[in-house]
Write a protein that holds these residues in place. Structure first.
Motif, PDB file in Angstrom:
ATOM      1  N   TYR A 100     176.261 -34.927  94.183  1.00  0.00           N
ATOM      2  CA  TYR A 100     177.491 -34.374  94.997  1.00  0.00           C
ATOM      3  C   TYR A 100     176.947 -35.036  96.229  1.00  0.00           C
ATOM      4  N   LYS A 101     175.524 -34.282  96.338  1.00  0.00           N
ATOM      5  CA  LYS A 101     174.454 -35.003  97.440  1.00  0.00           C
ATOM      6  C   LYS A 101     174.204 -36.531  98.250  1.00  0.00           C
ATOM      7  N   ALA A 149     185.524 -30.282  96.573  1.00  0.00           N
ATOM      8  CA  ALA A 149     185.367 -29.867  95.453  1.00  0.00           C
ATOM      9  C   ALA A 149     184.800 -28.080  96.625  1.00  0.00           C
ATOM     10  N   GLY A 150     184.530 -27.104  94.956  1.00  0.00           N
ATOM     11  CA  GLY A 150     184.648 -26.230  95.112  1.00  0.00           C
ATOM     12  C   GLY A 150     182.774 -25.655  95.154  1.00  0.00           C
ATOM     13  N   THR A 151     182.725 -24.952  95.609  1.00  0.00           N
ATOM     14  CA  THR A 151     181.075 -24.124  95.851  1.00  0.00           C
ATOM     15  C   THR A 151     181.392 -22.896  94.605  1.00  0.00           C
ATOM     16  N   GLY A 152     179.908 -23.449  93.895  1.00  0.00           N
ATOM     17  CA  GLY A 152     180.015 -21.779  92.249  1.00  0.00           C
ATOM     18  C   GLY A 152     178.649 -22.792  91.850  1.00  0.00           C
ATOM     19  N   GLU A 153     179.095 -21.453  90.243  1.00  0.00           N
ATOM     20  CA  GLU A 153     178.231 -22.008  89.616  1.00  0.00           C
ATOM     21  C   GLU A 153     178.336 -23.351  88.790  1.00  0.00           C
ATOM     22  N   LEU A 154     177.611 -24.299  88.594  1.00  0.00           N
ATOM     23  CA  LEU A 154     177.094 -25.624  88.065  1.00  0.00           C
ATOM     24  C   LEU A 154     176.877 -25.506  86.630  1.00  0.00           C
ATOM     25  N   ALA A 155     177.173 -26.950  85.575  1.00  0.00           N
ATOM     26  CA  ALA A 155     176.787 -26.966  84.287  1.00  0.00           C
ATOM     27  C   ALA A 155     175.656 -27.213  84.017  1.00  0.00           C
ATOM     28  N   SER A 156     175.082 -27.346  85.299  1.00  0.00           N
ATOM     29  CA  SER A 156     173.151 -27.082  84.688  1.00  0.00           C
ATOM     30  C   SER A 156     172.342 -26.621  85.279  1.00  0.00           C
ATOM     31  N   VAL A 173     173.476 -23.395  91.725  1.00  0.00           N
ATOM     32  CA  VAL A 173     174.915 -23.195  92.356  1.00  0.00           C
ATOM     33  C   VAL A 173     174.648 -23.991  93.746  1.00  0.00           C
ATOM     34  N   GLY A 174     176.019 -24.454  94.169  1.00  0.00           N
ATOM     35  CA  GLY A 174     176.281 -25.183  94.982  1.00  0.00           C
ATOM     36  C   GLY A 174     177.227 -25.697  95.133  1.00  0.00           C
ATOM     37  N   GLU A 175     177.268 -26.383  95.386  1.00  0.00           N
ATOM     38  CA  GLU A 175     178.989 -28.125  96.406  1.00  0.00           C
ATOM     39  C   GLU A 175     179.021 -29.181  94.804  1.00  0.00           C
TER      40      GLU A 175
END
Length: 403
Positions: A132-133, A154-161, A164-166
């Motif tokens: 994303y970054k 997009a929101g910020t939260g727990e990601l598939a990996s 936690v982030g955007e």
């Protein structure tokens, strides 16, 4: 009722883990009253099945240029899909698909449809934090928005990996709300308040009887729908009626008598930009209202009546910048009486309809009206549905007010 009602929404789904949320996005669009079709990248079928999306959308799902299970290989026309859509939403939008969109790469039906679309395109990114970054992703965002596409953040939260982030795709409710709000702010009456009256009034004779008329309220309710479809905040003051409206932009204020309607209308008139008084308000009411049911005694029964307050005239006397519209239901010398009412009550526009016209008047779904403006321009209309009369009225008001 959502601003998305009856709109054709094409949902594009790409190969990201957030594709599981797309089923809920479809469901919310359907709940909002939209017509939904789904187009998928071939790889996205590894994350959610076309069967699920087809069942929810009640339409076939497109993931290739031909129907793979059809021996005749029926062509799925991406141009037709692009032209069908009023709104194209790509959710989730992966880094891969966005890069292709940004650079005109066209190697699947979703991308071909995107390049053919003539409608607004929204995209909801979904990927891991580092992706994303990345500068290339930021470049895709910049290009896509420069093309006129609309980014749903997009929101910020727990990601598939596990990070936690955007990068987390916006929640389905947020996606639908974003699109609703974006459409709303572009509408010509967004930020305007429209005051509308509808239906009859009932003037009490005793606790069980009243004097009333045959107005159903259909015309006023259709005007409320038409105004809200243009983005207006509507206050609908209505006498007794069976008509219903469910729209977060329409605040319904039920009243019974002419006096109650007078008070409610005056409560909201000052803060209104447009006032359309289509209610059939009683001109007279019983002077004395019995507190007990009147018993049947004599062969004849006399009721003494007194005038009700003239709501329309009272608004014409105090209006400042409001655009004031009245209705005139006449049975003879129609134009003459309507023009007199227009001038006497200081109106900007009057809508004339005659009980002598077949298909017009109370209780029916059609109406035949003539619009008369303050400068005496006369616009005659053929018999139409009350919904179309309401649309014509709002279009004329927009022209008159340059809203």
């Amino acid at each position: 009722m959502s601003i998305l009602k009856d709109k054709n929404i094409l949902l594009g789904i790409t190969a990201g883990i957030a594709a599981y949320k797309s089923a809920h996005v479809v469901r919310l669009f359907i709940k909002a009253g939209a017509n939904v079709k789904v187009v998928m990248t071939p790889a996205s079928k590894d994350f959610i099945t076309p069967l699920t999306l087809s069942t929810l959308s009640k339409n076939p799902v497109y993931s290739s240029f031909t129907d793979e299970e059809d021996d005749n290989e029926v062509w799925n026309n991406h141009v037709d899909l692009g032209l069908w859509a009023d709104v194209f939403v790509i959710a989730p939008a992966t880094a891969n698909t966005m890069a292709k969109m940004a650079n005109g790469v066209c190697d699947n039906i979703l991308l071909a449809t995107y390049l053919s679309a003539k409608c607004p395109v929204y995209f909801a990114p979904a990927m891991d934090l580092d992706m994303y970054k990345h500068q290339s992703t930021k470049a895709s965002f910049k290009k896509l928005t420069a093309y006129g596409n609309k980014l749903i953040p997009a929101g910020t939260g727990e990601l598939a990996s596990g990070l936690v982030g955007e990068g987390r795709m916006a929640e389905p409710e947020a996606i639908v709300k974003f699109i609703e709000n974006d459409i709303l702010v572009q509408l010509p009456l967004y930020g305007k308040r429209v005051l509308i009256t509808a239906g009859p009034t009932y003037e009490a004779l005793d606790p069980v009887r009243f004097i009333g008329n045959h107005s159903s309220g259909k015309m006023g309710f259709e005007i409320a729908k038409a105004a809200s479809n243009l983005g207006a905040e509507v206050v609908l003051v209505t006498g007794p009626t069976h008509q219903k409206i469910e729209n977060h932009l329409v605040a319904v204020k039920p009243v019974v008598s002419a006096e109650e309607m007078y008070k409610e209308v005056h409560k909201h008139f000052k803060s209104s930009h447009i006032a359309i008084l289509s209610a059939a308000v009683a001109d007279y009411r019983p002077k004395n209202v019995a507190d007990q049911k009147i018993k049947k005694k004599d062969t004849t029964f006399t009721i003494e009546l007194e005038k009700t307050k003239d709501i329309l005239k009272s608004l014409g006397e105090i209006k400042t910048n409001q655009f004031l519209v009245g209705f005139a239901l006449e049975t003879n010398n129609e134009l003459e009486h309507a023009k007199g009412k227009l001038k006497a009550k200081n109106l900007d526009l009057i809508v004339l309809n005659s009980l002598r016209d077949k298909g017009a008047g109370f209780g029916v779904s059609t109406n035949k009206v003539t619009f008369i403006t303050a400068n005496n321009t006369i616009i005659e209309n053929e018999l139409k549905s009350k919904a179309n009369v309401a649309k014509d009225l709002m279009e004329l008001i927009l022209k008159q007010t340059h809203a």
